[in-house]
Enzyme design. Sequence first.
Site, PDB file in Angstrom:
ATOM      1  N   ASN A 113      -7.531   1.008   6.413  1.00  0.00           N
ATOM      2  CA  ASN A 113      -6.995   0.534   7.688  1.00  0.00           C
ATOM      3  C   ASN A 113      -5.473   0.483   7.713  1.00  0.00           C
ATOM      4  O   ASN A 113      -4.866   0.604   8.780  1.00  0.00           O
ATOM      5  CB  ASN A 113      -7.555  -0.855   7.990  1.00  0.00           C
ATOM      6  CG  ASN A 113      -6.794  -1.537   9.105  1.00  0.00           C
ATOM      7  OD1 ASN A 113      -6.934  -1.204  10.268  1.00  0.00           O
ATOM      8  ND2 ASN A 113      -5.944  -2.500   8.746  1.00  0.00           N
ATOM      9  N   TYR A 129       3.574  10.200  13.032  1.00  0.00           N
ATOM     10  CA  TYR A 129       2.410   9.310  12.973  1.00  0.00           C
ATOM     11  C   TYR A 129       1.150  10.068  13.366  1.00  0.00           C
ATOM     12  O   TYR A 129       0.115   9.981  12.679  1.00  0.00           O
ATOM     13  CB  TYR A 129       2.644   8.131  13.916  1.00  0.00           C
ATOM     14  CG  TYR A 129       1.456   7.227  14.132  1.00  0.00           C
ATOM     15  CD1 TYR A 129       1.114   6.263  13.191  1.00  0.00           C
ATOM     16  CD2 TYR A 129       0.682   7.317  15.289  1.00  0.00           C
ATOM     17  CE1 TYR A 129       0.032   5.410  13.390  1.00  0.00           C
ATOM     18  CE2 TYR A 129      -0.400   6.481  15.498  1.00  0.00           C
ATOM     19  CZ  TYR A 129      -0.722   5.529  14.545  1.00  0.00           C
ATOM     20  OH  TYR A 129      -1.790   4.697  14.760  1.00  0.00           O
ATOM     21  N   VAL A 158       0.805  -1.219   0.000  1.00  0.00           N
ATOM     22  CA  VAL A 158       0.000   0.000   0.000  1.00  0.00           C
ATOM     23  C   VAL A 158       0.840   1.272   0.000  1.00  0.00           C
ATOM     24  O   VAL A 158       0.290   2.369  -0.130  1.00  0.00           O
ATOM     25  CB  VAL A 158      -0.978   0.030   1.194  1.00  0.00           C
ATOM     26  CG1 VAL A 158      -1.945  -1.132   1.131  1.00  0.00           C
ATOM     27  CG2 VAL A 158      -0.232   0.071   2.521  1.00  0.00           C
ATOM     28  N   ILE A 207      -6.490  -0.961  21.530  1.00  0.00           N
ATOM     29  CA  ILE A 207      -7.210  -2.121  21.021  1.00  0.00           C
ATOM     30  C   ILE A 207      -6.281  -3.337  21.097  1.00  0.00           C
ATOM     31  O   ILE A 207      -5.124  -3.276  20.664  1.00  0.00           O
ATOM     32  CB  ILE A 207      -7.674  -1.899  19.571  1.00  0.00           C
ATOM     33  CG1 ILE A 207      -8.524  -0.630  19.457  1.00  0.00           C
ATOM     34  CG2 ILE A 207      -8.434  -3.122  19.067  1.00  0.00           C
ATOM     35  CD1 ILE A 207      -9.834  -0.670  20.199  1.00  0.00           C
TER      36      ILE A 207
END
Length: 269
Positions: free
Chosen positions: A89, A155, A63, A188
């Site tokens: 994602n 980021y 990607v 998560i």
Amino acid sequence: MNLEGKVAFITGGAGGIGEGCALSLARFGADIVIADIDSHNGARVAGAIRELGREALFINTDVTHVEQIEAAVTQAATHFGRLDILVNNAGGVRQTPFLKQSERSWRKHIDFNLVSMLAATQAVANVMIDGKRGGTIVNIASSEGLRAAPGFAVYAACKAGMISFTRSMALELADHGIHVHALAPDMIETTGLKPYFDAAGEAENAARDRYIPLKRLGAIEELGNVVVFLASGMASYLTGLTIPVDGGAIASSGWSRSPRDGRWNLYHG
């Protein structure tokens, strides 16, 4: 929330949050395209989707290369004849103090987290527009795009950019019936992060419980369920949202639960 007949294209769907989104969407009836560089796990997730009775297509895709994303979207649209859902994602981060971070590292963060989203959005949105059925785009940002992130500055800037882009696309694509949202997950429990959480000491776990109102890590299925809702007809009057999927961590900003009496206090324990 029936997604039968719909096709979802997921970047970075071979593991972690992307895998959770893929399986959640499949459980509610969507067929799935996984664009990822990890062939082994991509095939594994595709197999799990087929076991749920849905069709799955894995396309080996780096990607960070726009032309590979464009080719994957073309292949997916040709195979299924439509694309209805895009989950941007793919992404990643490595902790580095900004003053010690190289230009090469800046550019890798930007290509992986931001440029991949731009490329997939442009390619998939054009397929959606040609199909004249509308669609849903969900960008997986981060709580770090909503707050300071020392050691993760580039980021966090990419994730903040994703959130801003989400709002702009919600307006640009509204006339085509395309809804655009962002999710901002925090802690998560993915496969990749589980060893880190497992290794956390008692003090770290106690601190987490003080700052996260729901007092636990999130599960990838819980984030996937929000994607399902946004992709369904239940969210037909929503667009441009950024939803923190974080157990209340952003809401608690600066507040923590006292370990002594459980009361909430500002800026101290």
